[in-house]
Design a protein around this motif. Structure first.
Motif, PDB file in Angstrom:
ATOM      1  N   GLY A  24      33.741  37.340  39.525  1.00 48.50           N
ATOM      2  CA  GLY A  24      35.169  37.663  39.483  1.00 48.50           C
ATOM      3  C   GLY A  24      35.907  36.899  38.401  1.00 48.50           C
ATOM      4  O   GLY A  24      37.108  36.631  38.525  1.00 48.50           O
ATOM      5  N   LEU A  25      35.214  36.588  37.313  1.00 42.25           N
ATOM      6  CA  LEU A  25      35.795  35.734  36.275  1.00 42.25           C
ATOM      7  C   LEU A  25      37.009  36.375  35.607  1.00 42.25           C
ATOM      8  O   LEU A  25      38.036  35.734  35.401  1.00 42.25           O
ATOM      9  N   ILE A  26      36.889  37.674  35.276  1.00 39.18           N
ATOM     10  CA  ILE A  26      38.015  38.385  34.658  1.00 39.18           C
ATOM     11  C   ILE A  26      38.184  39.709  35.392  1.00 39.18           C
ATOM     12  O   ILE A  26      37.250  40.510  35.486  1.00 39.18           O
ATOM     13  N   ARG A  27      39.396  39.940  35.893  1.00 38.33           N
ATOM     14  CA  ARG A  27      39.668  41.157  36.651  1.00 38.33           C
ATOM     15  C   ARG A  27      40.897  41.873  36.087  1.00 38.33           C
ATOM     16  O   ARG A  27      41.764  41.252  35.471  1.00 38.33           O
ATOM     17  N   LYS A  28      40.939  43.167  36.313  1.00 35.04           N
ATOM     18  CA  LYS A  28      42.120  43.945  35.963  1.00 35.04           C
ATOM     19  C   LYS A  28      42.684  44.536  37.235  1.00 35.04           C
ATOM     20  O   LYS A  28      42.053  45.381  37.882  1.00 35.04           O
ATOM     21  N   VAL A  29      43.862  44.081  37.631  1.00 31.31           N
ATOM     22  CA  VAL A  29      44.498  44.515  38.871  1.00 31.31           C
ATOM     23  C   VAL A  29      45.853  45.115  38.519  1.00 31.31           C
ATOM     24  O   VAL A  29      46.729  44.431  37.969  1.00 31.31           O
ATOM     25  N   GLU A  30      46.022  46.411  38.820  1.00 29.25           N
ATOM     26  CA  GLU A  30      47.272  47.117  38.504  1.00 29.25           C
ATOM     27  C   GLU A  30      47.660  46.905  37.041  1.00 29.25           C
ATOM     28  O   GLU A  30      48.792  46.545  36.717  1.00 29.25           O
ATOM     29  N   ASN A  31      46.681  47.111  36.159  1.00 35.29           N
ATOM     30  CA  ASN A  31      46.860  47.022  34.705  1.00 35.29           C
ATOM     31  C   ASN A  31      47.175  45.615  34.199  1.00 35.29           C
ATOM     32  O   ASN A  31      47.565  45.437  33.044  1.00 35.29           O
ATOM     33  N   GLU A  32      46.986  44.624  35.041  1.00 39.62           N
ATOM     34  CA  GLU A  32      47.202  43.234  34.617  1.00 39.62           C
ATOM     35  C   GLU A  32      45.865  42.488  34.624  1.00 39.62           C
ATOM     36  O   GLU A  32      45.120  42.538  35.602  1.00 39.62           O
ATOM     37  N   LEU A  33      45.584  41.792  33.527  1.00 44.22           N
ATOM     38  CA  LEU A  33      44.357  41.008  33.441  1.00 44.22           C
ATOM     39  C   LEU A  33      44.549  39.667  34.154  1.00 44.22           C
ATOM     40  O   LEU A  33      45.582  39.009  34.008  1.00 44.22           O
ATOM     41  N   LEU A  66      29.671  35.488  26.928  1.00 47.71           N
ATOM     42  CA  LEU A  66      30.464  36.311  27.844  1.00 47.71           C
ATOM     43  C   LEU A  66      30.687  37.694  27.247  1.00 47.71           C
ATOM     44  O   LEU A  66      31.054  37.829  26.078  1.00 47.71           O
ATOM     45  N   SER A  67      30.477  38.732  28.061  1.00 44.78           N
ATOM     46  CA  SER A  67      30.692  40.097  27.579  1.00 44.78           C
ATOM     47  C   SER A  67      32.095  40.583  27.953  1.00 44.78           C
ATOM     48  O   SER A  67      32.809  39.964  28.744  1.00 44.78           O
ATOM     49  N   ASN A  68      32.452  41.733  27.378  1.00 40.34           N
ATOM     50  CA  ASN A  68      33.776  42.313  27.650  1.00 40.34           C
ATOM     51  C   ASN A  68      33.747  43.319  28.798  1.00 40.34           C
ATOM     52  O   ASN A  68      34.586  44.215  28.876  1.00 40.34           O
ATOM     53  N   LEU A  69      32.784  43.170  29.706  1.00 38.40           N
ATOM     54  CA  LEU A  69      32.778  43.944  30.945  1.00 38.40           C
ATOM     55  C   LEU A  69      33.504  43.156  32.021  1.00 38.40           C
ATOM     56  O   LEU A  69      33.026  42.111  32.462  1.00 38.40           O
ATOM     57  N   ILE A  70      34.676  43.641  32.433  1.00 36.43           N
ATOM     58  CA  ILE A  70      35.446  42.942  33.446  1.00 36.43           C
ATOM     59  C   ILE A  70      35.412  43.744  34.753  1.00 36.43           C
ATOM     60  O   ILE A  70      34.770  44.793  34.836  1.00 36.43           O
ATOM     61  N   GLY A 125      36.370  46.847  42.069  1.00 42.65           N
ATOM     62  CA  GLY A 125      35.286  45.877  42.019  1.00 42.65           C
ATOM     63  C   GLY A 125      34.109  46.327  41.179  1.00 42.65           C
ATOM     64  O   GLY A 125      33.008  45.782  41.309  1.00 42.65           O
ATOM     65  N   GLU A 126      34.346  47.306  40.285  1.00 42.62           N
ATOM     66  CA  GLU A 126      33.284  47.832  39.431  1.00 42.62           C
ATOM     67  C   GLU A 126      33.467  47.364  37.988  1.00 42.62           C
ATOM     68  O   GLU A 126      34.572  47.002  37.579  1.00 42.62           O
ATOM     69  N   PRO A 127      32.375  47.386  37.185  1.00 41.30           N
ATOM     70  CA  PRO A 127      32.476  46.974  35.795  1.00 41.30           C
ATOM     71  C   PRO A 127      33.371  47.910  34.984  1.00 41.30           C
ATOM     72  O   PRO A 127      33.324  49.125  35.152  1.00 41.30           O
ATOM     73  N   LEU A 128      34.193  47.327  34.121  1.00 46.24           N
ATOM     74  CA  LEU A 128      35.095  48.080  33.258  1.00 46.24           C
ATOM     75  C   LEU A 128      35.059  47.460  31.868  1.00 46.24           C
ATOM     76  O   LEU A 128      35.273  46.255  31.714  1.00 46.24           O
TER      77      LEU A 128
END
Length: 215
Positions: A89-98, A116-120, A125-128
């Motif tokens: 859960g290092l980087i998440r996008k919740v309601e368009n907010e990182l 670190l990759s750019n898959l958040i 809870g899925e890769p983006l």
């Protein structure tokens, strides 16, 4: 000079000579001074040609590249931790907010290096996949003491000179921008360091490099 976020852009990820030189530069650094960030490469297009959907191909390519880069670094004697941004859960996008888990990041060991990759992680809870420049700028803002490092497309020292050159991107010709700056970062809205992979090995004592300003 601060720590770094060293970005391996799409074109450089297909350049074995560059990646080997970059790994050797890492070997010159005794402790981790920042993050090595990467996205996908033309490998994505090759997967699409096999019949995969683009989104699936991007995720597959980025995951595979993360593992392959860890192996390449190991061949040069560099130990690194490979993480995709969604892991832990290092980087998440919740309601368009990182959202960046600073506590989780600080709990990572100072050595070995962090790749670190750019898959958040998205809302489900899925890769983006997130654009590499956007993620770079976000992490620079969150970590504050980390400078973005982009690698020159050319082996020429035209912009590298003796000592750091301080340049505004508006003062560069179109040919210089095309030849030196990776396509993904030609419209990057903030300042960054432009280095060669060998020059990066001397960080923070950079003998050849440029600060590219966008103001």
């Amino acid at each position: 000079m601060n720590n770094y976020i060293a970005v391996l852009d799409r074109q450089h990820l297909e350049n074995t000579i560059f990646l080997t030189s970059f790994a050797r530069s890492l070997a010159q650094q005794k402790t981790r001074k920042g993050i090595i960030l990467h996205g996908d490469s033309e490998y994505t297009d090759r997967l699409i040609q096999t019949g995969m959907m683009r989104e699936d191909a991007e995720i597959r390519a980025i995951r595979d590249l993360n593992r392959r880069l860890i192996g390449l670094f190991a061949d040069q004697g560099v130990s690194a931790i490979g993480l995709n941004g969604y892991q832990k859960g290092l980087i998440r996008k919740v309601e368009n907010e990182l959202i960046f888990d600073k506590k989780g990041y600080r709990e990572l060991p100072e050595t070995p290096f962090l790749l670190l990759s750019n898959l958040i992680e998205n809302d489900q809870g899925e890769p983006l996949k997130i654009d590499l420049p956007e993620l770079t700028r976000f992490l620079v803002k969150e970590l504050k003491e980390h400078d973005p490092v982009i690698f020159s497309m050319s082996e020429k020292d035209e912009l590298m000179g003796s000592g750091i050159k301080d340049l505004n991107i508006s003062d560069l010709s179109e040919d210089q921008i095309t030849e030196m700056i990776p396509p993904e970062f030609r419209n990057y809205p903030s300042n960054f360091y432009l280095l060669s992979p060998s020059g990066f090995g001397q960080w923070p004592d950079i003998r050849k490099g440029s600060i590219i300003r966008n103001n």
